[in-house]
Write a protein that holds these residues in place. Sequence first.
Motif, PDB file in Angstrom:
ATOM      1  N   LEU A 132       0.818  -1.209   0.000  1.00  0.00           N
ATOM      2  CA  LEU A 132       0.000   0.000   0.000  1.00  0.00           C
ATOM      3  C   LEU A 132       0.849   1.255   0.000  1.00  0.00           C
ATOM      4  CD1 LEU A 132      -2.982  -0.820   2.393  1.00  0.00           C
ATOM      5  CD2 LEU A 132      -2.823  -1.079  -0.083  1.00  0.00           C
ATOM      6  N   ASP A 133       1.971   1.221   0.729  1.00  0.00           N
ATOM      7  CA  ASP A 133       2.848   2.393   0.742  1.00  0.00           C
ATOM      8  C   ASP A 133       3.347   2.704  -0.662  1.00  0.00           C
ATOM      9  OD1 ASP A 133       2.568   2.694   3.475  1.00  0.00           O
ATOM     10  OD2 ASP A 133       4.394   1.573   3.952  1.00  0.00           O
ATOM     11  N   GLY A 134       3.743   1.662  -1.377  1.00  0.00           N
ATOM     12  CA  GLY A 134       4.208   1.868  -2.747  1.00  0.00           C
ATOM     13  C   GLY A 134       3.117   2.400  -3.644  1.00  0.00           C
ATOM     14  N   ALA A 135       1.895   1.873  -3.487  1.00  0.00           N
ATOM     15  CA  ALA A 135       0.770   2.344  -4.302  1.00  0.00           C
ATOM     16  C   ALA A 135       0.454   3.798  -4.005  1.00  0.00           C
ATOM     17  CB  ALA A 135      -0.451   1.457  -4.064  1.00  0.00           C
ATOM     18  N   VAL A 136       0.525   4.183  -2.737  1.00  0.00           N
ATOM     19  CA  VAL A 136       0.310   5.583  -2.371  1.00  0.00           C
ATOM     20  C   VAL A 136       1.348   6.463  -3.047  1.00  0.00           C
ATOM     21  CG1 VAL A 136       0.432   7.235  -0.477  1.00  0.00           C
ATOM     22  CG2 VAL A 136      -0.881   5.135  -0.191  1.00  0.00           C
ATOM     23  N   GLU A 137       2.622   6.062  -2.983  1.00  0.00           N
ATOM     24  CA  GLU A 137       3.690   6.897  -3.553  1.00  0.00           C
ATOM     25  C   GLU A 137       3.571   7.016  -5.068  1.00  0.00           C
ATOM     26  OE1 GLU A 137       5.737   8.841  -1.912  1.00  0.00           O
ATOM     27  OE2 GLU A 137       4.657   8.115  -0.149  1.00  0.00           O
ATOM     28  N   VAL A 138       3.156   5.945  -5.736  1.00  0.00           N
ATOM     29  CA  VAL A 138       2.943   6.016  -7.183  1.00  0.00           C
ATOM     30  C   VAL A 138       1.890   7.068  -7.507  1.00  0.00           C
ATOM     31  CG1 VAL A 138       1.893   4.743  -9.114  1.00  0.00           C
ATOM     32  CG2 VAL A 138       3.747   3.726  -7.800  1.00  0.00           C
ATOM     33  N   ASN A 139       0.826   7.132  -6.708  1.00  0.00           N
ATOM     34  CA  ASN A 139      -0.212   8.137  -6.913  1.00  0.00           C
ATOM     35  C   ASN A 139       0.293   9.548  -6.648  1.00  0.00           C
ATOM     36  OD1 ASN A 139      -3.215   7.134  -7.438  1.00  0.00           O
ATOM     37  ND2 ASN A 139      -2.161   5.533  -6.270  1.00  0.00           N
ATOM     38  N   VAL A 140       1.052   9.716  -5.581  1.00  0.00           N
ATOM     39  CA  VAL A 140       1.593  11.042  -5.269  1.00  0.00           C
ATOM     40  C   VAL A 140       2.473  11.537  -6.417  1.00  0.00           C
ATOM     41  CG1 VAL A 140       3.129  12.322  -3.725  1.00  0.00           C
ATOM     42  CG2 VAL A 140       1.438  10.736  -2.771  1.00  0.00           C
ATOM     43  N   GLU A 141       3.314  10.656  -6.920  1.00  0.00           N
ATOM     44  CA  GLU A 141       4.228  11.062  -7.999  1.00  0.00           C
ATOM     45  C   GLU A 141       3.492  11.302  -9.309  1.00  0.00           C
ATOM     46  OE1 GLU A 141       7.364  11.947  -7.628  1.00  0.00           O
ATOM     47  OE2 GLU A 141       6.951  11.611  -5.496  1.00  0.00           O
ATOM     48  N   GLN A 142       2.453  10.521  -9.570  1.00  0.00           N
ATOM     49  CA  GLN A 142       1.725  10.675 -10.831  1.00  0.00           C
ATOM     50  C   GLN A 142       0.884  11.941 -10.860  1.00  0.00           C
ATOM     51  OE1 GLN A 142       1.456   8.561 -13.925  1.00  0.00           O
ATOM     52  NE2 GLN A 142       0.922  10.699 -14.262  1.00  0.00           N
ATOM     53  N   TRP A 143       0.200  12.233  -9.770  1.00  0.00           N
ATOM     54  CA  TRP A 143      -0.860  13.230  -9.839  1.00  0.00           C
ATOM     55  C   TRP A 143      -0.448  14.627  -9.412  1.00  0.00           C
ATOM     56  CZ3 TRP A 143      -3.804  11.261 -13.094  1.00  0.00           C
ATOM     57  CH2 TRP A 143      -4.202   9.918 -13.055  1.00  0.00           C
ATOM     58  N   LEU A 144       0.696  14.796  -8.815  1.00  0.00           N
ATOM     59  CA  LEU A 144       1.169  16.135  -8.439  1.00  0.00           C
ATOM     60  C   LEU A 144       2.271  16.592  -9.382  1.00  0.00           C
ATOM     61  CD1 LEU A 144       1.212  15.852  -4.555  1.00  0.00           C
ATOM     62  CD2 LEU A 144      -0.216  17.392  -5.908  1.00  0.00           C
ATOM     63  N   GLY A 145       2.174  17.838  -9.833  1.00  0.00           N
ATOM     64  CA  GLY A 145       3.172  18.396 -10.727  1.00  0.00           C
ATOM     65  C   GLY A 145       4.342  18.999  -9.969  1.00  0.00           C
ATOM     66  N   PRO A 146       5.297  19.579 -10.696  1.00  0.00           N
ATOM     67  CA  PRO A 146       6.520  20.096 -10.070  1.00  0.00           C
ATOM     68  C   PRO A 146       6.299  21.293  -9.152  1.00  0.00           C
ATOM     69  CG  PRO A 146       6.449  20.657 -12.411  1.00  0.00           C
ATOM     70  CD  PRO A 146       5.333  19.691 -12.164  1.00  0.00           C
ATOM     71  N   ALA A 147       5.154  21.963  -9.267  1.00  0.00           N
ATOM     72  CA  ALA A 147       4.889  23.108  -8.384  1.00  0.00           C
ATOM     73  C   ALA A 147       4.514  22.679  -6.973  1.00  0.00           C
ATOM     74  CB  ALA A 147       3.775  23.975  -8.973  1.00  0.00           C
ATOM     75  N   ALA A 148       4.174  21.412  -6.785  1.00  0.00           N
ATOM     76  CA  ALA A 148       3.776  20.930  -5.460  1.00  0.00           C
ATOM     77  C   ALA A 148       4.993  20.779  -4.554  1.00  0.00           C
ATOM     78  CB  ALA A 148       3.057  19.587  -5.584  1.00  0.00           C
ATOM     79  N   GLY A 149       4.840  21.199  -3.297  1.00  0.00           N
ATOM     80  CA  GLY A 149       5.898  21.080  -2.319  1.00  0.00           C
ATOM     81  C   GLY A 149       5.650  19.938  -1.353  1.00  0.00           C
ATOM     82  N   PRO A 150       6.505  19.801  -0.348  1.00  0.00           N
ATOM     83  CA  PRO A 150       6.361  18.703   0.624  1.00  0.00           C
ATOM     84  C   PRO A 150       5.009  18.687   1.336  1.00  0.00           C
ATOM     85  CG  PRO A 150       8.502  19.763   0.833  1.00  0.00           C
ATOM     86  CD  PRO A 150       7.712  20.602  -0.110  1.00  0.00           C
TER      87      PRO A 150
END
Length: 247
Positions: A132-150
């Motif tokens: 699940l952690d990996g699936a969450v991270e795949v979503n975070v990386e896919q759906w947020l663009g470079p303007a998103a911060g921590p």
Amino acid sequence: MRIACDVAGDGPGVLLLHSTVCDRRMWDSQVSALVAAGFRVTRCDFRGFGESPLPGTPWNDAEDVVELVAEGPVTVVGASGGGQIALEIAARWPERVAGLVLLCSALPGFPKSAERRAFAEREDALLSAGDLDGAVEVNVEQWLGPAAGPEQRAAVRVMQRRVFELQPPDLPEPEQIDVEWDLATIVARTLLVSGKHDLPDFRDIALHLAATLPDARHVELDWAGHLPSLERPDVINSLLIDFLRTR
């Protein structure tokens, strides 16, 4: 009330419909700005998101949500999957929708790009492996663009994890009631927003809707990914308020 929601402010109504990567918390920055600008803001969690658990029987998201706008026409703002629900509401109940703002909206039946299919395969593989952690991270990386911060990445991480908790990947996909609707019945003035760093599907959907709906304008943001209201809320708040104040 069958789904979790909250209402803030006074004035013309605005209904915020979240992405299916998130829940109604994604609109925190928009709520405060819109209330300060003189609008009454309603936001909700669809079933299986945030504070709305899945029901034991089939349901229709648009029918859940339209109960929130029974008092009069509102401007409906939808992100991604929330945009698809906004379109259904505008098509089935056009008298209740004064305007539409669609941020990287989905559209049922629209062909999926190779990139979108590849993402789904990566996510499915991680979920099937119990990661699940990996699936969450795949979503975070896919759906947020470079303007998103921590801070924005952490917020999406929390909301996406909540989706997996409420919709366990090892259980059958929850059943929804599909109702036929037609873009041709939509009459609301519409602002379509897409992001240059998003999957190509969502720009293509915006272009299709801009050419199909009777009163629509498309804006592409060169800095944005799939969730621009989280990535640069100040820019999206200005777009929203300008749209709401223009008749």
